[in-house]
Design a protein around this motif. Structure first.
Motif, PDB file in Angstrom:
ATOM      1  N   GLU A   1       0.617  -1.366   0.099  1.00 17.81           N
ATOM      2  CA  GLU A   1       0.303   0.420   0.411  1.00 17.81           C
ATOM      3  C   GLU A   1       0.811   0.560  -0.002  1.00 17.81           C
ATOM      4  O   GLU A   1       0.597   2.359  -1.278  1.00 17.81           O
ATOM      5  N   VAL A   2       2.260   0.967   0.736  1.00 15.50           N
ATOM      6  CA  VAL A   2       2.967   2.646   0.947  1.00 15.50           C
ATOM      7  C   VAL A   2       3.638   2.516  -0.340  1.00 15.50           C
ATOM      8  O   VAL A   2       3.702   4.235  -0.701  1.00 15.50           O
ATOM      9  N   VAL A   3       4.083   1.651  -1.199  1.00 13.44           N
ATOM     10  CA  VAL A   3       4.322   1.300  -2.584  1.00 13.44           C
ATOM     11  C   VAL A   3       3.500   1.589  -2.787  1.00 13.44           C
ATOM     12  O   VAL A   3       4.127   3.238  -4.580  1.00 13.44           O
ATOM     13  N   SER A   4       2.257   1.575  -2.899  1.00 12.20           N
ATOM     14  CA  SER A   4       1.755   2.694  -4.562  1.00 12.20           C
ATOM     15  C   SER A   4       1.153   3.394  -3.606  1.00 12.20           C
ATOM     16  O   SER A   4       0.958   4.432  -5.250  1.00 12.20           O
ATOM     17  N   ASP A   5       1.188   4.193  -2.860  1.00  3.01           N
ATOM     18  CA  ASP A   5       0.945   5.916  -2.591  1.00  3.01           C
ATOM     19  C   ASP A   5       2.575   6.509  -2.760  1.00  3.01           C
ATOM     20  O   ASP A   5       1.956   7.285  -4.247  1.00  3.01           O
ATOM     21  N   PHE A   6       3.143   5.637  -2.924  1.00  2.00           N
ATOM     22  CA  PHE A   6       4.420   6.596  -3.662  1.00  2.00           C
ATOM     23  C   PHE A   6       4.203   6.835  -5.010  1.00  2.00           C
ATOM     24  O   PHE A   6       4.204   7.694  -5.397  1.00  2.00           O
ATOM     25  N   ALA A   7       4.609   5.381  -5.862  1.00  4.41           N
ATOM     26  CA  ALA A   7       4.042   5.484  -7.167  1.00  4.41           C
ATOM     27  C   ALA A   7       3.096   6.545  -7.758  1.00  4.41           C
ATOM     28  O   ALA A   7       3.425   7.330  -8.475  1.00  4.41           O
TER      29      ALA A   7
ATOM     30  N   LYS B   1      13.660  -2.146  -3.025  1.00  2.00           N
ATOM     31  CA  LYS B   1      14.206  -2.972  -4.530  1.00  2.00           C
ATOM     32  C   LYS B   1      12.386  -2.088  -4.537  1.00  2.00           C
ATOM     33  O   LYS B   1      11.784  -2.028  -6.003  1.00  2.00           O
ATOM     34  N   ASP B   2      10.972  -2.510  -3.795  1.00  2.00           N
ATOM     35  CA  ASP B   2      10.178  -2.146  -4.219  1.00  2.00           C
ATOM     36  C   ASP B   2      10.039  -1.056  -4.659  1.00  2.00           C
ATOM     37  O   ASP B   2       9.082  -0.586  -5.806  1.00  2.00           O
TER      38      ASP B   2
END
Length: 476
Positions: A261-267, A344-345
């Motif tokens: 979810e955090v990675v998605s927010d960044f993206a 990495k993610d």
């Protein structure tokens, strides 16, 4: 009346002795660090590097057998043929590789010796994120090319909320005070604003609004008083520390679903620069497994005051934690491994990873630590080209005032490292540059070794203490 005259004379005598002692400390430090001075008569920033393999970092490629012409510290041209020019030194780059100098985006600088350590390790620009008044004077002498140093950029003091968390932070109590600090720091010459723990939404909003009005970028150590996504803001140019993702949005769990979810927010935000600082967290693990780490010779590369105070305090803290709970060792190691997955993610999601070490505190050494940081990115699964991007083009693109470095192109600053092997194949070659070019000045391998040795032998504890005392008096 006679008593007051005697008291006045006594105080005056003490102050005079104190002034003499301080002057002596400064004179000794000036003499000991004079090896960094640029001699106008013997130094030039015009240079030709011939027959060299150029790694431009604009793409994953190598331009073989090129000639790079540098004039007034700026890359003038990159040619396939060598054109000798009278009066300009020529360096034969045959069988060597020329790459942009490395950039460390998260450091704490305490003295000039550390600047030499960064250069000796191929670091040609640093972003200091704990600003003190001494850093403004240091920046002035560096910009005037009085000393050999990486290009130097500094934030102001660390801004926190009303809760006191240490005398090394500046506590803000209301939005008006926060806005006034931003105006003051910009006027005095600090390059960035550093936000830290404890900033409430009202104070943070005032900082962001004033930073926008004052046209000054923010570097964010995430505040736990606001949602993590609060830091996705155009004025915030980078978000620091992988461990804060674990501590805040993941609530101290190594939860891969929450991380997604955090990675998605960044993206989704699409503009964030993320500075993981993996090495400083891993050094907690090193302190836990090595009871003699403070006695190791390499620790003498740390500033003497920091070694005596901060390094000792951090070591004792984690050793005590281990004594109370032996599982802390495996927990810290597991979190470090999880940090690799975070990097990495985020990288796979297109987030701009920028290299930072948090060097200068604890047991994280200035200069050398960047190679461990880059190694961790490699272990995380980034290609060598992606790893190099974090410390070159990615870092340079974070702030407009740093955009004139990070690649080898015409009109860029000649901050370069000459290497014996190809770092796109073997990152370890970065650890021992054959030479460093800083603003067009050629620093030989022999001089780089001198920079390491002088830093290793320094004894400037009182000198550093005076600057820290100045900060406490001026900034509070």
């Amino acid at each position: 009346m006679k008593f007051f005259k005697i008291l006045f004379k006594l105080i005056s005598g003490i102050l005079l002795l104190l002034l003499i002692a301080i002057s002596f400390i400064f004179l000794v430090e000036y003499y000991n660090s004079s090896y960094l001075e640029i001699d106008d008569h013997n130094s030039t920033n015009d240079l030709i590097i011939s027959n060299v393999n150029v790694i431009p970092m604009t793409a994953d490629t190598i331009y073989k057998n090129q000639t790079v012409i540098i004039k007034d510290g700026i890359i003038n041209s990159i040619q396939s043929k060598t054109q000798l020019q009278e009066g300009i030194e020529v360096i034969d780059g045959s069988n060597k590789f020329l790459a942009p100098g490395l950039i460390d985006m998260h450091v704490h600088v305490w003295d000039e010796y550390e600047l030499g350590l960064y250069l000796a390790n191929g670091v040609t620009a640093v972003r200091n994120v704990w600003g003190l008044p001494m850093h403004l004077r240091l920046k002035e002498s560096i910009n005037a090319e009085e000393i050999y140093s990486p290009n130097f950029y500094t934030s102001g003091p660390k801004l926190t909320g009303p809760e006191f968390i240490g005398d090394d932070n500046l506590n803000l109590t209301n939005p008006k005070e926060a806005a006034n600090k931003i105006i003051d720091y910009k006027k005095r010459g600090y390059d960035f604003i550093k936000t830290y723990y404890g900033l409430t939404p009202e104070i943070y909003d005032a900082i962001i609004d004033q930073a926008k009005s004052s046209d000054i970028d923010i570097i964010a150590h995430p505040s736990q008083k606001v949602p993590y996504s609060y830091h996705f803001n155009n004025q915030i140019k980078s978000i620091e520390h992988a461990e804060d993702i674990v501590q805040q949005p993941l609530n101290y769990s190594l939860d891969t679903l929450k991380l997604k979810e955090v990675v998605s927010d960044f993206a989704d935000y699409g503009k964030a620069n993320f500075c993981p600082t993996l090495v400083v967290y891993n050094n907690i693990y090193q302190m836990l497994i090595d009871d003699n780490i403070l006695q190791e010779d390499r620790m003498n590369y740390m500033n003497p005051l920091i070694k005596m105070v901060d390094s000792e305090a951090q070591f004792n803290r984690w050793q005590n934690s281990k004594s109370n709970d032996s599982s802390v060792v495996s927990n810290i190691k597991a979190q470090h491994d999880f940090h690799l997955k975070i990097v990495k993610d985020l990288n796979d999601a297109g987030v701009n990873i920028i290299c930072g070490t948090d060097a200068g505190i604890g047991v994280t050494m200035p200069g050398k630590s960047i190679h461990k940081e880059l190694q961790f990115y490699s272990e995380a699964g980034l290609s060598n080209f992606e790893v190099l991007k974090t410390a070159t083009i990615n870092a340079a693109n974070t702030h407009e005032l740093m955009s004139n470095m990070g690649t080898i192109e015409k009109a860029k600053i000649a901050n370069l490292i000459l290497l014996n092997d190809n770092p796109l194949e073997d990152l370890s070659t970065l650890q021992n540059p054959a030479a460093v070019i800083i603003n067009g000045h050629y620093l030989s391998q022999e001089f780089l070794e001198l920079l390491k040795q002088e830093a290793l032998e320094r004894n400037n504890l009182l000198y550093t203490a005076l600057f820290y005392l100045e900060n406490l008096l001026v900034e509070k």
